[in-house]
Every structure is written in structure tokens, then in C-alpha cells.
Write a protein that holds these residues in place. Structure first.
Motif, PDB file in Angstrom:
ATOM      1  N   THR A   1       0.843  -1.205   0.000  1.00 61.26           N
ATOM      2  CA  THR A   1       0.000   0.000   0.000  1.00 61.26           C
ATOM      3  C   THR A   1       0.874   1.249   0.000  1.00 61.26           C
ATOM      4  O   THR A   1       0.482   2.291  -0.534  1.00 61.26           O
ATOM      5  CB  THR A   1      -0.949  -0.024   1.219  1.00 61.26           C
ATOM      6  OG1 THR A   1      -1.687  -1.246   1.158  1.00 61.26           O
ATOM      7  CG2 THR A   1      -1.917   1.141   1.225  1.00 61.26           C
TER       8      THR A   1
ATOM      9  N   ASN B   1       1.282   3.156  -3.208  1.00 60.09           N
ATOM     10  CA  ASN B   1       0.274   4.073  -3.748  1.00 60.09           C
ATOM     11  C   ASN B   1       0.561   5.530  -3.362  1.00 60.09           C
ATOM     12  O   ASN B   1      -0.215   6.424  -3.685  1.00 60.09           O
ATOM     13  CB  ASN B   1      -1.137   3.664  -3.303  1.00 60.09           C
ATOM     14  CG  ASN B   1      -1.570   2.313  -3.866  1.00 60.09           C
ATOM     15  OD1 ASN B   1      -2.060   1.453  -3.155  1.00 60.09           O
ATOM     16  ND2 ASN B   1      -1.360   2.100  -5.160  1.00 60.09           N
TER      17      ASN B   1
ATOM     18  N   PHE C   1     -12.906  -1.363 -11.708  1.00 66.82           N
ATOM     19  CA  PHE C   1     -12.468  -0.717 -10.455  1.00 66.82           C
ATOM     20  C   PHE C   1     -12.147   0.757 -10.720  1.00 66.82           C
ATOM     21  O   PHE C   1     -12.590   1.652  -9.984  1.00 66.82           O
ATOM     22  CB  PHE C   1     -11.236  -1.488  -9.965  1.00 66.82           C
ATOM     23  CG  PHE C   1     -10.514  -0.908  -8.780  1.00 66.82           C
ATOM     24  CD1 PHE C   1     -11.094  -0.923  -7.516  1.00 66.82           C
ATOM     25  CD2 PHE C   1      -9.227  -0.395  -8.911  1.00 66.82           C
ATOM     26  CE1 PHE C   1     -10.401  -0.423  -6.409  1.00 66.82           C
ATOM     27  CE2 PHE C   1      -8.537   0.094  -7.825  1.00 66.82           C
ATOM     28  CZ  PHE C   1      -9.130   0.090  -6.564  1.00 66.82           C
TER      29      PHE C   1
ATOM     30  N   GLU D   1      -4.328   6.768 -10.165  1.00 66.95           N
ATOM     31  CA  GLU D   1      -3.529   6.006  -9.181  1.00 66.95           C
ATOM     32  C   GLU D   1      -2.080   5.891  -9.612  1.00 66.95           C
ATOM     33  O   GLU D   1      -1.776   5.789 -10.793  1.00 66.95           O
ATOM     34  CB  GLU D   1      -4.091   4.581  -9.007  1.00 66.95           C
ATOM     35  CG  GLU D   1      -3.418   3.823  -7.868  1.00 66.95           C
ATOM     36  CD  GLU D   1      -3.943   2.397  -7.704  1.00 66.95           C
ATOM     37  OE1 GLU D   1      -4.470   2.084  -6.628  1.00 66.95           O
ATOM     38  OE2 GLU D   1      -3.824   1.604  -8.649  1.00 66.95           O
TER      39      GLU D   1
END
Ligand code: AVI
Length: 313
Positions: A157, A160, A210, A274
Motif C-alpha cells: 500500500t 500508492n 475498479f 492512481e
């Protein structure tokens, strides 16, 4: 118009979306992917054959957990940043046999669900959920004040976040856990670009759904009429920053309004949604050191796709 609607809008979501569309380089922070539909789509991504990170990290964690336990010693409180994923966390908890488990998540709903699921598998474990934004230092529950701590941040994570945000988070983790604590962190490795692109642009179209869900979410939660069918999902490798970027590309000239404000996009223009940074061994260690953590052990899978790093503060 539904008079209740304005109360349900998260002002930070509205502010980020409007700022993102007003800017010359359109961009919306990835944190807004995760409404209920987005979280469900992400769960499906983690099971896709081409999305290797979850599968590879889980197998790696299972393999190395006894060694991690030996290194960290008994009686620690395990503090997980992000709500405990049902597959990874039990492997760590089984091996480490902690004195307490503290999952921290901004979403109370996920926190309660994952805490309840773990409680039935670990009936004797003291589980102390904390509903908070772990990007900032948090006061841990008083019950674990005197215990040595092991932070757990799986899933890459951290990838990101741009470097400055990642470093700020790592430093906030030192403040939350205290000097003398340890951290087990998952970091995705730089690898063959075709493997990376497939992981973020799967043939099943789940990652596309998504990404596109963000536009549906804007239409659902804000007063907006974005023609979602005029956008397509793009996953691009940015070599300079060693990251996969996700974008939503307009396939034709479009005009729409959000909260009464008019926007246009020309065919080919994108919204950057992203970043997913990937790390070489040296990048990973440098990032941790910049964040005030000293790496002390590192494990990867046989194909060097994903790394778990143990560090101390
Ligand atoms: C949550 N995060 C680590 C995922 C990743 O791989 O960067 C999010 C994701 N985006 C597309 N697929 C998965």
C-alpha cells in the motif's frame, strides 16, 4: 432533488474531485476508489490470476512467519495499518502469538468486520480496533502502552504514495509505535513491464471496472453527469518514477457538469487516478531509512516479485 443528499456527501471527496477536474493535469487521489463497490472490486482484483501481489505476498508471509517470530520475540502487540486482510493477518498472528492485536482503519465498518472474523479464529487474543486515519500519528490503546510493538503494513500500500507522502507515513508510524518498535512491510518489486501491465489491466476487465467505478461514484454521490461510457481504463508504466499509473482516458470529446460546474475533456485526455510504485532492493531500503526505520531483514519469493522487509525504529 433528494433533500438528504447533501448530508451524505463527504466534503473532502467533493473538494478533491473538483480540484482534480479544475487542474490542467486532471487527477483524483486513489483513496476515493474504496466505496463499497470499489472495495468489492478490489477484493476481486486480489484473486485474479494476473494480479500476483496478494498471492505472492501471502505465500511468502506464510513461509517466513516462523523466522519473523524468532526475530521479533514473544509478547509484542501487533499493530496493523489498514484493516486486517482475512488472508494475510492470520499467518502472522499464528506465528508471532502476540499479546494483543490492534487493527487501525479509517473505515469503522471494515474494522468491525475484520475484527469479528479474526476474533472467531483467535478467541484468546485481545483485539483492540482503532478507527483512525493512520497517515497521522495515533495514540495506541492504553492496554498496549507498555508492550513492545510490531507494526504490520502488507500489500505494498506504501506504493500508492509518492515518496514524500510515504516518508511522512513511515515517520508517523514511528510516532505511533514508539522508538524500539519493529515494522514488517510489504513492497512490490520492479519487474518485467509486461507482467506489471497485465496485473493492472487484466483481460477479465476487473481493474477497468475498479477504475471506472470512480466516475460512477462521482455521479452517484455528487451532483454529476459524467458519461462513463466515454472513458476507458489505461494502465501505463512510468519508467522515470518506477510506477504503474492508472488513468481514465476520454475516448471522444466530452462535456459534463459536477456540482453545477461545467467541464470539458478532449478525446485522448486522461484523468490520473492512481500510482503504484515498485521498488528495487536499494530503493526499498532508502525509503525506509528516510522514514526513520532501519531495515534488519528482508525476504522475497523465488522469482523476486515481492519483498517483505523487517525494520526497527
Ligand atoms: C491497494 N494497492 C496496493 C493496489 C496496488 O496494487 O497498487 C491497488 C490496485 N490498483 C489496481 N489494482 C490494485
Amino acid at each position: 432533488m433528494n433533500l438528504l443528499a447533501p448530508n451524505r456527501i463527504d466534503p473532502a471527496f467533493r473538494a478533491d474531485v473538483l480540484a482534480g477536474f479544475r487542474s490542467a493535469r486532471r487527477a483524483i487521489p486513489a483513496r476515493w476508489f474504496y466505496d463499497r463497490a470499489g472495495s468489492e472490486l478490489f477484493e476481486r482484483i486480489t484473486g485474479l490470476p494476473d494480479y500476483y501481489p496478494t498471492r505472492v505476498e501471502t505465500a511468502l508471509l506464510q513461509r517466513i512467519a516462523p523466522e519473523v517470530a524468532e526475530r521479533v520475540g514473544p509478547g509484542r502487540a501487533v499493530v496493523e495499518f489498514g484493516s486486517g486482510s482475512s488472508i494475510k493477518t492470520p499467518h502472522l498472528l499464528e506465528a508471532v502469538a502476540p499479546a494483543a492485536y490492534v487493527p487501525i482503519d479509517i473505515s469503522g465498518e471494515f474494522l468491525r468486520e475484520s475484527a469479528a472474523a479474526l476474533a472467531s479464529d483467535f478467541p484468546k487474543l485481545s483485539i483492540l480496533p482503532v478507527e483512525a486515519d493512520f497517515m497521522h500519528p495515533i495514540a495506541p490503546p492504553p492496554e498496549i502502552a507498555s508492550l513492545p510493538k510490531l507494526g504490520f503494513f502488507p500489500g505494498s500500500t506504501i506504493g500508492n504514495m509518492v515518496a514524500r507522502t510515504a516518508v511522512n507515513l513511515l515517520r508517523a508510524m514511528v510516532e505511533t509505535l514508539g522508538v524500539g518498535s519493529m515494522l514488517l512491510i510489504g513492497m512490490d518489486r520492479i519487474k518485467d513491464v509486461s507482467v506489471l501491465i497485465r496485473a493492472y489491466d487484466d483481460p477479465e476487465g476487473v481493474t477497468a471496472a475498479f477504475n471506472l467505478n470512480l466516475l460512477h461514484r462521482i455521479n452517484r454521490e455528487l451532483d454529476a453527469d459524467i458519461p462513463v461510457d466515454a472513458f476507458r481504463h489505461r494502465a501505463i508504466w512510468n519508467d522515470r518514477f518506477a510506477r504503474i499509473e492508472m488513468h481514465l482516458e476520454a475516448t471522444r470529446d466530452v462535456a459534463f457538469s459536477i456540482e453545477g460546474e461545467r467541464f470539458t475533456m478532449a478525446a485522448g485526455e486522461t484523468i490520473h487516478t492512481e500510482n503504484s510504485h515498485k521498488y528495487g532492493p536499494r530503493d526499498a531500503r532508502l525509503l525506509l531509512r528516510a522514514g526513520a526505520w532501519t531495515p534488519i531483514a528482508e525476504w522475497t519469493d523465488d522469482e523476486d516479485r515481492f519483498a517483505l522487509i523487517l525494520a526497527e525504529a
